[in-house]
Structure formats: structure tokens, C-alpha cells
Design an enzyme around this catalytic site. Structure first.
Site, PDB file in Angstrom:
ATOM      1  N   GLY A 122       0.805  -1.212   0.000  1.00 19.20           N
ATOM      2  CA  GLY A 122       0.000   0.000   0.000  1.00 19.20           C
ATOM      3  C   GLY A 122       0.842   1.267   0.000  1.00 19.20           C
ATOM      4  O   GLY A 122       0.582   2.205  -0.764  1.00 19.20           O
ATOM      5  N   LYS A 123       1.880   1.296   0.826  1.00 17.13           N
ATOM      6  CA  LYS A 123       2.720   2.499   0.879  1.00 17.13           C
ATOM      7  C   LYS A 123       3.702   2.540  -0.298  1.00 17.13           C
ATOM      8  O   LYS A 123       4.088   3.621  -0.744  1.00 17.13           O
ATOM      9  CB  LYS A 123       3.429   2.579   2.227  1.00 17.13           C
ATOM     10  CG  LYS A 123       2.457   3.013   3.340  1.00 17.13           C
ATOM     11  CD  LYS A 123       3.091   3.091   4.691  1.00 17.13           C
ATOM     12  CE  LYS A 123       3.189   1.749   5.357  1.00 17.13           C
ATOM     13  NZ  LYS A 123       1.887   1.137   5.680  1.00 17.13           N
ATOM     14  N   ASP A 141       9.832  -7.696   0.852  1.00 19.81           N
ATOM     15  CA  ASP A 141       9.093  -8.330   1.938  1.00 19.81           C
ATOM     16  C   ASP A 141       9.447  -9.812   1.937  1.00 19.81           C
ATOM     17  O   ASP A 141       9.655 -10.392   0.859  1.00 19.81           O
ATOM     18  CB  ASP A 141       7.578  -8.144   1.749  1.00 19.81           C
ATOM     19  CG  ASP A 141       6.800  -8.474   3.019  1.00 19.81           C
ATOM     20  OD1 ASP A 141       6.653  -7.562   3.860  1.00 19.81           O
ATOM     21  OD2 ASP A 141       6.370  -9.629   3.181  1.00 19.81           O
ATOM     22  N   ASP A 181       8.641  -0.035   7.945  1.00 18.93           N
ATOM     23  CA  ASP A 181       7.339  -0.217   8.595  1.00 18.93           C
ATOM     24  C   ASP A 181       7.387  -1.603   9.226  1.00 18.93           C
ATOM     25  O   ASP A 181       6.980  -2.588   8.630  1.00 18.93           O
ATOM     26  CB  ASP A 181       6.219  -0.092   7.560  1.00 18.93           C
ATOM     27  CG  ASP A 181       4.836  -0.122   8.183  1.00 18.93           C
ATOM     28  OD1 ASP A 181       4.746  -0.130   9.428  1.00 18.93           O
ATOM     29  OD2 ASP A 181       3.843  -0.159   7.438  1.00 18.93           O
ATOM     30  N   CYS A 234       2.555  -0.101  13.908  1.00 18.60           N
ATOM     31  CA  CYS A 234       1.127   0.104  14.186  1.00 18.60           C
ATOM     32  C   CYS A 234       0.807  -0.460  15.567  1.00 18.60           C
ATOM     33  O   CYS A 234      -0.107  -1.261  15.735  1.00 18.60           O
ATOM     34  CB  CYS A 234       0.247  -0.523  13.103  1.00 18.60           C
ATOM     35  SG  CYS A 234       0.440  -2.307  12.903  1.00 18.60           S
TER      36      CYS A 234
END
Length: 297
Positions: A122-123, A141, A181, A234
């Protein structure tokens, strides 16, 4: 707190320690479904153009207060995946707090940018749009299926420069900007899965910091002198957030902490020099981020 908001005792105690007088409001919002938030793809539309297009497709929206890319669905949840505007790559579903993490990198056209823990991307897509589909954009990833989904989504979004890395990038890449992230305990998104609070155990609070520190160090080795590194989670857990950043800065004197979003991010989203947003105060999931600049020398 635990009884009032249907939380395990250890988790209610943790939020009390982390948030003090705000813990009650935070926990209350864990029992309220989060909004459905869209991120406009500026390669395809402006926010205003997307809102008008969605209105023509029967979907009412409201602009988000924090991200200039955000639109919140106003009313019943529509079948977003049936909308032509999604199929045309005009938007992605992305929490407004997550959008802020992407904006903190401040990626520019022509730069070299790395999304080190890209997930389904998404980012990465957000960076590609900010870079106007130019420069070099790398996404890594450990989950190959997520990277496959990223390639599909990038094509839909009109991005041709995304390079998927199946193995970690090599130190010394000389990137202008890197996002870490990091994998985390995900306490900031508990409202998205109401049963998740009962699936996790207290050991989750200490499980991630060594891994986070290691990934942050690897991310730092990719950044050119004068470049930017953003560390984000998060979760609501000082051990994974401020403490990881403090340990990193102690180990890497070539980096310094700088105010997130200087010149554009509201002071309401900044706490002690870090980005911190949460459901009770911002309407987002809870996110933490540190913006780190590498010295030019």
C-alpha cells in the site's frame, strides 16, 4: 478497564501504563468499528475528482482531516471491489494513519526509495505516485505472495517503476529515502479484528524489539549521507517504539531525530518529537513513526 471494554487484564494494564488518562478513551474506541478510508491515486485523479467520481457511482465520501489524500466512506459500506474507479486504479483502501506514514517519507520524483517491509505494498504504491512513476522504487518483503499482489496492484495504479526484491537489498544502495514499517505487536489495529485481543499473549510485548532493531539497522545501511529513514509501527508499546529508536540513535551517531512532517503535519499528530495517532484522538488506527536523517558528512 478490562471488564468495561472486554479486554484481557494484562492488555488493559498495558494500555493504562502506556496511555495514562487517555487509556479509557482509547480502549472504548477499540470496540467501535474503524472507518473505511480510501487513498486517492494522484496519478489518476485529484481528491476532489475522485469524490465526484465516487458520487456518480453511488458512494458518498468525506475528506480526511489529516492526510490530503484521504477520503472516508460516508454511509453504509459499499462493495468497493465492484467499482470501476477501483478497477481503474483511482484509489486504494488505506487507513488515514497509514497514509501519514507514507507521507512522512516525502518521496520526490527521480529519487531512489526503498520500502523495506512492504507487505502487499500500500505504501509502495503511495511512494510511486508521489514520485510520478520516476526514479527507482524498491519493495522488499519476506512473503513472496504479498509481493505478487503488489505487482498486480502497481500495474492497476499505473506504476511501471516498482522493482520487487525477493531478497533483502544490499547495504550501500545509496537510497534517498527508506521506510521501515516494522513487524510489530499490532496493538494499534485491534478494532479491525475484535477477537485478536484474545488471541495474543503478554509475551507479544517483548517479542519484536530485537527484530525491529535489526531491521532498522539494515534500513539505515541503505540510506545515502543526507538521506532519510522513517521507522514506523502500528502498535502502542514504548518498547517497540521510542525505546527501539533510542537504542538505534545510541548505536548510530550518524543519524538524528527530526520533527515528522515539518511544515505540513498538524501538531496534534506529534508527541515528543514522534508521530503518534490513535482512534480516540484522530479517528485512525494507532500508529507511531520516527523520522531520522543521516548526516551529510
Amino acid at each position: 478497564l478490562a471488564l468495561r471494554y472486554s479486554l484481557p487484564d494484562w492488555l488493559a494494564d498495558h494500555f493504562s501504563r502506556e496511555l495514562g488518562p487517555d487509556a479509557d478513551a482509547f480502549c472504548a474506541h477499540l470496540n467501535v468499528p474503524g472507518p473505511i478510508t480510501l487513498r486517492v491515486n494522484p496519478l489518476r485523479s485529484s481528491r476532489e475528482e475522485l469524490a465526484e467520481r465516487l458520487r456518480s457511482e453511488g458512494v458518498s465520501t468525506l475528506p480526511g482531516p489529516w492526510s490530503p489524500l484521504a477520503l472516508h466512506i460516508d454511509g453504509p459500506r459499499p462493495n468497493l471491489y465492484a467499482l470501476p474507479s477501483l478497477q481503474e486504479g483511482r484509489f486504494e483502501v488505506q487507513d488515514e494513519g497509514s497514509q501519514l506514514l507514507g507521507l512522512l517519507l516525502e518521496a520526490l520524483p527521480g529519487e531512489t526509495v526503498v520500502d523495506l517491509c512492504a507487505g502487499a505494498g500500500g505504501k509502495t504504491l503511495q511512494f510511486g505516485a508521489a514520485m510520478r512513476d520516476s526514479g527507482r522504487l524498491f519493495a522488499h518483503d519476506p512473503d513472496p505472495e504479498r509481493l505478487d499482489r503488489l505487482l498486480q496492484r502497481s500495474s492497476r495504479a499505473g506504476l511501471t517503476r516498482v522493482q520487487v526484491l525477493r531478497t533483502p537489498p544490499t547495504p550501500g544502495l545509496g537510497a534517498d529515502r527508506v521506510l521501515v514499517d516494522a513487524p510489530c505487536s499490532e496493538l494499534g489495529s485491534l478494532r479491525r479484528g475484535p477477537d485478536q485481543r484474545f488471541r495474543i499473549t503478554p509475551d507479544v510485548l517483548a517479542r519484536f524489539p530485537p527484530l525491529q532493531f535489526d531491521i532498522l539497522q539494515r534500513g539505515a545501511d541503505l540510506v545515502r549521507p543526507g538521506g532519510r529513514l522513517v521507522y514506523a509501527t502500528c502498535t502502542v508499546n514504548r518498547a517497540e517504539n521510542e525505546d527501539v529508536v533510542s537504542a538505534f540513535l545510541a548505536a548510530r551517531p550518524d543519524y538524528r531525530l527530526t520533527r515528522p512532517g515539518a511544515g505540513w503535519l498538524s501538531d496534534a499528530c506529534v508527541r515528543d518529537g514522534f508521530l503518534f495517532v490513535a482512534p480516540h484522538s484522530h479517528g485512525t488506527d494507532a500508529f507511531f513513526a520516527a523520522v531520522l536523517e543521516r548526516s551529510a558528512g
